[in-house]
Design an enzyme around this catalytic site. Structure first.
Site, PDB file in Angstrom:
ATOM      1  CG  HIS A 238      -1.812   1.290   1.367  1.00 37.97           C
ATOM      2  ND1 HIS A 238      -2.092   1.913   2.373  1.00 37.97           N
ATOM      3  CD2 HIS A 238      -2.499   2.008   0.542  1.00 37.97           C
ATOM      4  CE1 HIS A 238      -2.807   2.674   2.378  1.00 37.97           C
ATOM      5  NE2 HIS A 238      -3.039   2.835   1.172  1.00 37.97           N
TER       6      HIS A 238
HETATM    7 CA    CA Z   1       0.479  -0.244  -4.149  1.00 36.22          CA
END
Ligand code: CA
Ligand code: VJV
Ligand code: ZN
Length: 403
Positions: free
Chosen positions: A190
């Site tokens: 992320h």
């Molecule tokens: Ca990513």
């Protein structure tokens, strides 16, 4: 000589200082700056540099880094480097500061203190700033920095192999000349640090595709996390997340990317697009668990470029822990930016050719099949209804956004 030429009216710049290569995070640390050597050699062996404007940027200054990072964190990073440290400062204080800025004992294995580290940060950040400046000055249309893309670094702390957030620094520069920047992140992790930096503004839309679940780092980026709560906050609905399970495959990946990134570009209508191309989302990565091949990864670059329609584009690297595939992937993506097609057989004279040969290393090809032949096998844990829900949810968020 090899037919590679500069396309008319479209400048692709390549920002790279080979001095980043000599830095080492420590024995058996997965982050290997050497993968950049391999990438550069492959780019040169294919003759791609004839289609690029090559820049060799200098280190960013501390002043430039302070546009995002706190003074106390920068003071720490600069002074902890053995070459800059004061021998008089007591060891205990040293350790306390290290824990405060780079994580507690267990986590700081991710962000070790190593020789020449200040030089490493300022070089990769300097390259992203140089790329942003060339875009801003209209001297480039697509600017590439494979040594950048370190998306986990926070304002005042390091995290997940990242110390300085070159992406945030570059976006800040782009925001001086354009009202809106779209950030797309295809690293398997992320893009938390970039999301966090622009969480409360509507001038940056962040979109991250990543593995999500169990204990996978960094643990943020749920589908439901789309920005601050409350529609009065300008940042509301301006953080998009596409959490994925293990084993996603080429066709699914391309469909998902086309849909969600396509909607984001059309709706938000950004003046510039920054694409983080972390190569740990490839099949066979040492840390990742997706199952996509090099052409499917590159589809992100191809697609964004095809929808850029005169917008400035910046391409940065990021993760990637199987060096031979990182080099393949980023060479392929450089060729997409430059509108050049590369042949599958690697050039005979490529240095380190043995890193790419043999059955396990991809048989001397640029586009070997990565699924199931390299690394661990990751069965596909995603299904059609899960993808449909991701697409529908993100479409719903974009309804709140006016470009
Ligand atoms: Ca990513
Ligand atoms: O999962 C974590 C955190 C721990 C604590 C620290 N130990 C070492 C690992 C587990 C919870 N960290 C991740 C960080 C991933 C960073 C990705 C960066 C990027 O690709 O997104 C952008 C450049 C993690 N996964 C694997 C490791 N750390 C790892 C770190 C090591 C290691 C092996 C694995 C550090 C040193 C050594 N081996 C020798
Ligand atoms: Zn990553």
């Amino acid at each position: 000589r090899n037919g590679i030429q500069r396309p008319v009216g479209h400048t692709v710049s390549f920002h790279y200082n080979p001095r980043v290569e000599s830095h080492h995070f420590g024995k058996s640390h997965p982050m290997k700056p050497w993968r950049l050597t391999l990438t550069k050699q492959l780019v040169l062996s294919y003759g791609l540099h004839y289609a690029l404007d090559l820049y060799r940027p200098l280190e960013a200054t501390k002043e430039e880094l302070a546009a995002y990072h706190t003074r106390e964190y920068l003071d720490f990073l600069q002074s902890i480097d053995p070459q800059h440290s004061h021998p008089s400062s007591p060891n205990t204080d040293h350790e306390q500061r290290r824990t405060a800025f780079l994580g507690s004992n267990e986590a700081n294995a991710d962000c070790p203190v190593f020789d020449g580290m200040w030089g490493y940060f300022t070089l990769y950040a300097g390259a992203s700033l140089d790329a942003a400046h060339k875009l801003v000055a209209d001297q480039s249309d697509i600017a590439i920095n494979w040594s950048g893309g370190l998306h986990h670094a926070h304002k005042g702390t390091g995290a997940g192999f990242c110390y300085i957030n070159d992406i945030v620094l570059a976006i800040q520069q782009l925001l001086l000349v354009t009202p809106r920047v779209l950030y797309i992140d295809i690293d398997v992790h992320h893009g938390d640090g970039v999301e966090e930096a622009f969480y409360y503004t509507d001038r940056v839309l962040t979109l991250s595709f990543h593995k999500y679940g169990e204990t996978f780092f960094p643990g943020t980026g749920a589908l439901e996390d789309t920005g601050p709560r409350g529609s009065h906050n300008p940042g509301a609905h301006h953080s998009l997340n596409v959490p994925l399970r293990d084993g996603i495959e080429d066709a699914e990946w391309e469909r998902l990317f086309r849909q969600i990134a396509g909607d984001a570009i059309d709706t938000y209508n950004p003046g510039a697009i920054v694409l983080q191309c972390g190569a740990d989302s490839l099949g066979g990565d040492r840390l990742g668990s997706f199952n996509i091949n090099i052409r499917a990864h590159g589809f992100a670059v191809e697609f964004v470029k095809s929808r850029a329609h005169g917008r400035k584009m910046m391409i940065v690297g990021g993760g990637g822990y199987t060096p031979r595939n990182v080099a393949r992937c980023w060479t392929h993506e450089t060729s997409i930016a430059a509108d050049v097609e590369l042949r599958n057989e690697l050039p005979m004279h490529v240095p380190y050719r043995q890193a790419f040969t043999g059955n396990e290393n991809g048989d001397g090809l640029l586009y070997p099949s990565l699924s199931n032949i390299q690394g661990k096998i990751h069965p596909n844990m995603n299904d059609q209804s899960y993808f449909d829900n991701l697409i529908a949810h993100n479409k719903e968020q974009l309804r709140y956004i006016k470009g």
